[in-house]
Design an enzyme around this catalytic site. Structure first.
Site, short mmCIF file in Angstrom:
data_model
loop_
_atom_site.label_atom_id
_atom_site.label_comp_id
_atom_site.label_asym_id
_atom_site.label_seq_id
_atom_site.Cartn_x
_atom_site.Cartn_y
_atom_site.Cartn_z
N GLU A 1 -0.05 -1.14 5.78
CA GLU A 1 1.01 -0.71 6.69
C GLU A 1 0.91 0.77 7.00
O GLU A 1 1.15 1.21 8.13
CB GLU A 1 2.39 -1.00 6.06
N ASP B 1 0.86 -1.19 0.00
CA ASP B 1 0.00 0.00 0.00
C ASP B 1 0.89 1.24 0.00
O ASP B 1 2.08 1.16 0.32
CB ASP B 1 -0.95 0.01 1.21
ZN LIG Z 1 6.57 1.95 4.08
#
Ligand SMILES: [Zn+2]
Length: 465
Positions: free
Chosen positions: A166, A99
């Protein structure tokens, strides 16, 4: 235009593209174009690009996806297992995420190219995520696929986890992968995760390639400060005002930073650099018993290095009052701290209470989302093998331990891995580091090609012993 001419033009231009681009670059370019954006509010997530990414990597890496055990977690996060031949060896984990952070609204015009362009131009691959961290994520896939094709047989079992959230804490990705692994009783000899890269130069070692292997990330703790007061109508105010009381407490915290100190692994970093440098600077870095007050002074006076020697305090939220003519009965604030290794939640709360020095203000941990990472051992196997992999590809590079200031997904695996090393197979130019979460994120083509070689040597080395 004439249809035949169009067809000729189309095939000519696509032929040109195919000729100009190495397949690895083309694959990176394609996934950079997928807007796998993590929004602070997960309900704003657009799942389509995440599905596109999954379809793309399954297509790009057929051997990997047929020969490794693949588990999708929370729909979009990957967990791959490459079985090793020696069951007595604990597996190793490599962690990454795919992401990316959004392009900050209002900064679009500062970009010199379309933020998700993926174009390969003038020696660069352009776009959000090229550094953080689609390059190392893709390089890891490329390495596994290439090693499979070459007939590599792992001795030690490798797990590759690739999270999809994340950038907003990893609650659905890495946290759930870790839960899944825990249920299966899997623990790791060590893990490699985000937050340590190879750079073409370093301010303290000018002109030398440096590979940072961070042995810990700073602890992340948010405390809630709250207080209650009599409240009442603003026409007849009381002395006792919860908002003012809390504002005073918060302001004391802000004005009284914690004392800077030099602790491992920052001290190890300086010592390593000292060993590679001569002169007065080398002496000063190596003889910290003598020079630490000077070093602490130097590091804490520069905003960039200050966080390495201090448990930082950042007042981030304040919540009080509902109406202009009502004195609030309750006020609440949140303060985010980033702890140096050695500090704990308990020592922090005690210190904060002492600074505030007001029994009417309650101090408690804001959530269980408070992780105090351990410092990994730089004399253990994982660190040795990182050095070995690096030496193969970048023989002149200095491998240096350090402390990661930011927080990454590795926090979710703290209980599962004996040692957590922040090292990703990624080579970048120092001047491109500012693109991370910023504008004009891009990676140099030659640096990416170097990353591919580094990823391959890393995966081969860590699965071989
Ligand atoms: Zn990162």
């Amino acid at each position: 235009m004439n249809r035949v001419l169009v067809l000729i033009l189309l095939s000519w231009s696509s032929g040109l593209l195919a000729e100009a681009l190495q397949p690895e670059l083309e694959r990176l370019s394609k996934v950079v174009q997928m807007k796998t954006v993590s929004h602070q509010d997960p309900s704003n997530m657009d799942a389509a690009p995440f599905h596109d990414f999954e379809a793309a990597v399954r297509d790009f890496y057929p051997r990997t996806f047929s020969e490794l055990e693949v588990t999708m977690i929370s729909e979009h996060s990957f967990l791959l297992k490459w079985q090793g031949s020696d069951q007595n060896l604990k597996p190793v984990l490599v962690d990454a995420h795919y992401d990316v952070v959004p392009v900050e609204p209002g900064t679009e015009d500062d970009w010199n190219f379309e933020p998700y362009s993926g174009a390969v131009e003038n020696g660069y691959v352009l776009g959000r995520g090229t550094i953080d961290m689609k390059s190392p994520a893709m390089a890891t896939f490329e390495a596994i696929e290439k090693l499979l094709i070459a007939g590599h047989q792992p001795t030690r079992t490798l797990y590759y986890s690739l999270g999809h959230d994340e950038e907003i804490g990893g609650r659905n990705g890495a946290a759930k992968i870790a839960e899944h692994l825990k249920e299966q009783g899997v623990t790791f000899e060590y893990m490699l995760g985000e937050g340590g890269i190879a750079l073409d130069s370093h301010p303290l070692l000018p002109g030398r390639q440096v590979v940072m292997v961070n042995l810990a990330q700073k602890g992340f703790v948010t405390l809630t400060l709250s207080t209650t007061g009599e409240g009442g109508h603003s026409s007849s105010p009381t002395e006792d005002n919860s908002l003012v009381r809390l504002a005073e407490a918060v302001s004391k915290l802000h004005r009284q930073p914690f004392d800077p100190k030099l602790v491992s692994p920052v001290s190890d970093m300086l010592e390593s650099i000292g060993n590679m440098r001569g002169g007065v600077m080398g002496f000063a870095l190596k003889n910290q018993w003598l020079t630490s007050p000077f070093l602490i002074d130097q590091l804490s006076s520069d905003r960039l290095t200050r966080s390495m020697v201090i448990t930082t305090t950042a007042v981030t939220m304040f919540n009080a009052g509902v109406k202009e003519n009502v004195i609030p009965q309750r006020a609440e604030a949140k303060v985010n701290f980033r702890l140096l290794p050695g500090d704990t939640k308990e020592t922090l709360i005690a210190d904060v209470k002492a600074i505030i020095d007001d029994p009417e203000v309650t101090v408690e941990a804001a959530s269980d989302w408070n992780v105090i990472p351990q410092v990994a051992d730089m004399n253990a196997l994982g660190y040795e093998l990182i050095k070995e992999s690096v030496a193969e590809i970048l023989p002149d590079a200095a491998v240096i331990p350090g402390l990661l200031i930011a927080t990454t997904d590795t926090k979710h695996y703290e209980d599962l891995a004996e040692n957590v090393y922040h090292f990703q197979p990624m080579f970048i130019a120092m001047e491109d580091a500012s693109g991370i979460h910023g504008t004009n994120e891009r990676v140099r083509v030659d640096a990416y090609l170097e990353s591919l070689r580094l990823a391959e040597s890393t995966i081969r080395t860590i699965t071989s012993q």
